[in-house]
Design a protein around this motif. Structure first.
Motif, PDB file in Angstrom:
ATOM      1  N   SER A   1      -0.654  20.374 -62.768  1.00 32.14           N
ATOM      2  CA  SER A   1      -2.080  19.997 -62.722  1.00 32.14           C
ATOM      3  C   SER A   1      -2.535  19.328 -64.005  1.00 32.14           C
ATOM      4  CB  SER A   1      -2.963  21.226 -62.492  1.00 32.14           C
ATOM      5  OG  SER A   1      -2.648  21.818 -61.272  1.00 32.14           O
ATOM      6  N   ASN A   2      -1.897  19.649 -65.120  1.00 34.02           N
ATOM      7  CA  ASN A   2      -2.285  19.084 -66.410  1.00 34.02           C
ATOM      8  C   ASN A   2      -1.344  17.986 -66.882  1.00 34.02           C
ATOM      9  OD1 ASN A   2      -4.554  20.649 -66.908  1.00 34.02           O
ATOM     10  ND2 ASN A   2      -3.321  22.358 -67.675  1.00 34.02           N
ATOM     11  N   PHE A   3      -0.370  17.655 -66.068  1.00 34.44           N
ATOM     12  CA  PHE A   3       0.658  16.721 -66.536  1.00 34.44           C
ATOM     13  C   PHE A   3       0.185  15.267 -66.515  1.00 34.44           C
ATOM     14  CE2 PHE A   3       4.557  14.210 -66.298  1.00 34.44           C
ATOM     15  CZ  PHE A   3       5.331  14.805 -67.273  1.00 34.44           C
ATOM     16  N   GLY A   4      -0.616  14.910 -65.512  1.00 32.01           N
ATOM     17  CA  GLY A   4      -1.069  13.512 -65.384  1.00 32.01           C
ATOM     18  C   GLY A   4      -1.910  13.073 -66.572  1.00 32.01           C
ATOM     19  N   THR A   5      -1.618  11.874 -67.092  1.00 24.18           N
ATOM     20  CA  THR A   5      -2.451  11.368 -68.187  1.00 24.18           C
ATOM     21  C   THR A   5      -3.200  10.151 -67.674  1.00 24.18           C
ATOM     22  OG1 THR A   5      -0.684   9.921 -68.902  1.00 24.18           O
ATOM     23  CG2 THR A   5      -0.854  12.019 -70.030  1.00 24.18           C
TER      24      THR A   5
END
Ligand SMILES: [Zn+2]
Length: 594
Positions: free
Chosen positions: A399-403
């Motif tokens: 969930s936090n990987f996308g930049t």
């Protein structure tokens, strides 16, 4: 099996490469998404913080479980699009992901509604890890319409702006252009003729520029109709969705704020002189009084240096190792585990990319390696993306990987600068040095400055619509030429027909993708500023960069810069990036004295 070091090994991505088993696992992936839907559909509004945490964990675990399987199908196809099995698996995988997407689309919608009603959930300590993920959802929530309206828009867009996008892309890709190469007439499509801007033959480049835009200009009615419909539709949708400006939607999508982008663009305006200085210097090195439009990205004379695969590996590995041994070790692993496909062959996807593999805490890279310096740079660039993935996969859940697009190029552009320093330190002749510097500065100039002209241009179209102007082809061409000259001044002589450059830039026509441009400018200057910081702070900067890369999308770009002690809303920060570019221009100028 042949073990060619230049061909990747995809078997690591799946338990079993038997295509029947892969297909069965894709089916299982769909049914598991259905299970998640059954458990949560219509129930998210009743969840407390603990319940939400469980939902996020379920979603993240599910993603990691499916990731390798989907990557396997996609990369098999990229490596050989003519292979029957690869084609079947890729189709099956795409169909499965559409099904999964439809099954799980309710999650973000229901979450958005829940957060709008109960925004305090964002600061709930139980959900600390997902704070920024929730913030992003909340920022979108006020601009969503009712579910019925959203569905109607999707249905209407397909034959509305979606059809304009399709028309532009199909019309462009089916145009043919006739040029004469070494006395022989050749008819080439858009994708191929553009490659000739890299030719060392100036007359050929001139011909390409003239033929390309003269012909595209003939269809100005088509291009203008498309761009006008897309811009006016966007204007209408901004009103419906209550976006205060034409740029707001893109600011939210890119996780940035207006203040930051204003100060970024102001810095660009104040530094056009630096870019123009470089362009005049380049003209001198090419033996010209002034660059013409077709010289801006042309190679310098006597610039060709070749590298074979193992020479390229050595330079890149050493460049990264010199920065940090752990990073250098991961670079070596990418080669040793055969995660890079460089071999040139038929049926392989053109261009280059790096695909993250979070579950394997690694990545895969595809490119077509032709021994040119540009190929070595491309490899270093993609490996920078890989390092971003190595660090991120060790620190973040999916969930936090996308930049966002503004931060996505941080590892890659930084890696290119590491390679530049290494190659410069080893360059034997001034011609070699110039070729390296010109390559970096050409790329910087386009990404930071020419792309800024596109920002001005896009804005000027909305301003014109606001004033009730009708955007016909001639008006659009004038707006483009005016925006471009804000950047280039009189440093470049443009062929008259290049006022039609906007006709062949697909991004202007992508449905629901307005203001795609400033993230390129952001990324370029941001990383140049970081590199400046690295030079100033030396060793102590290294853990800071690694931490920034490991953070991925769990914090906003502005927060990430603040952790390094910078305020992106201030021009002083962006000016650091210009300082780095200026040093490179100075170095290039120095070679005149050698
Ligand atoms: Zn990239």
């Amino acid at each position: 099996m042949v073990k060619d070091g230049m061909i990747w090994d995809l078997s690591q991505l799946v338990e079993n490469t038997d295509s029947n088993i892969v297909q069965k696992q894709l089916d299982r992936m769909c049914s598991e998404a259905g299970t998640i839907r059954d458990k949560y559909y219509g129930k998210i509004s009743n969840l407390d913080a603990k319940g939400l945490l469980e939902l996020f964990r379920t979603k993240d675990t599910y993603y990691l479980k499916c990731e390798g399987l989907q990557l396997y199908c996609e990369l098999m196809y990229n490596a050989n699009s003519t292979d029957k099995i690869a084609k079947q698996l890729n189709d099956a995988s795409r169909m499965a992901s559409v099904k999964v997407g439809q099954s799980l689309a309710f999650i973000d919608i229901e979450l958005g509604n829940l957060l709008a009603k109960n925004p305090s959930l964002i600061s709930n300590p139980t959900l600390a890890e997902y704070r920024h993920y929730l913030e992003k959802l909340l920022r979108r929530a006020p601009h969503l319409l009712s579910e019925a309206e959203e569905r109607l828009i999707i249905a209407k867009d397909k034959n509305g702006i979606g059809a304009w996008e399709l028309l532009q892309s199909e019309w462009l890709s089916t145009r043919m252009f006739e040029v004469e190469i070494e006395g022989k007439k050749k008819t080439l499509p858009f994708g191929e003729i553009r490659g000739l801007y890299e030719s060392p033959n100036r007359e050929l480049r001139r011909q390409v520029d003239q033929v390309l835009f003269e012909n595209l200009g003939k269809d100005e009615i088509i291009w203008a109709s498309a761009i006008r419909a897309i811009c006016e539709d966007h204007k209408q949708m901004c009103k419906q969705r209550k976006y205060p400006t034409a740029m707001t939607q893109s600011l939210i999508a890119n996780d940035v704020d207006q203040e930051t982008i204003d100060s970024l663009m102001n810095t660009i305006r104040k530094n056009v002189g630096l870019y123009q200085r470089y362009l005049r210097l380049k003209a001198k090195l090419m033996g010209l009084d002034k660059l013409a439009s077709y010289d801006v990205t042309a190679p310098l004379p006597n610039a060709s240096v070749e590298y074979n695969w193992s020479e390229a590996r050595k330079e890149i590995e050493e460049a990264y190792k010199g920065f940090d041994p752990e990073v250098g070790g991961w670079i070596a692993e990418m080669y040793d585990k055969r995660h890079i496909d460089g071999k040139v062959r038929k049926g392989k996807t053109a261009g280059a990319f790096c695909a993250s593999w979070q579950n394997g805490k690694s990545a895969y890279i595809l490119q077509s390696f032709n021994n040119r310096m540009g190929d070595v740079y491309t490899q270093a660039h993609e490996l920078g993306h890989a390092i971003h993935a190595y660090l991120g996969a060790r620190a973040q859940r999916p969930s936090n990987f996308g930049t966002g697009s503004c931060m996505a190029e941080t590892g890659s552009i930084f890696g290119e600068l590491l390679l530049t320093d290494r190659l410069l330190s080893k360059a034997k002749t001034k011609e070699e040095k110039r070729a390296i510097l010109a390559r970096v500065l050409d790329k910087f100039g386009i990404a930071a400055f020419k792309v800024s002209a596109r920002v001005f241009f896009e804005q000027s179209m909305y301003d014109a619509i606001e004033k009730g102007k009708y955007l016909d082809g001639e008006t659009v061409a004038k707006l483009w030429a005016a925006s471009r000259s804000e950047i280039y001044g009189d440093a470049v002589e443009w062929l008259e027909v290049t006022k039609y450059e906007w006709t062949g830039t697909p991004h202007y026509y992508f449905a629901n993708y307005r203001f795609y441009n400033y993230p390129y400018v952001y990324a370029q200057l941001f990383v140049f500023a970081l590199y400046q910081l690295y030079k100033e702070q030396g060793q102590s900067f290294i853990p800071k960069l690694k931490k920034l890369l490991a953070t991925r999308g769990s914090k906003s770009p502005r927060e990430l810069a603040a952790e390094l002690g910078f305020n992106t809303a201030e021009e002083a920060f962006w000016q650091e990036g210009m300082k780095q570019a200026e040093e490179l221009v100075d170095m290039l100028e120095e070679t005149l004295k050698e």
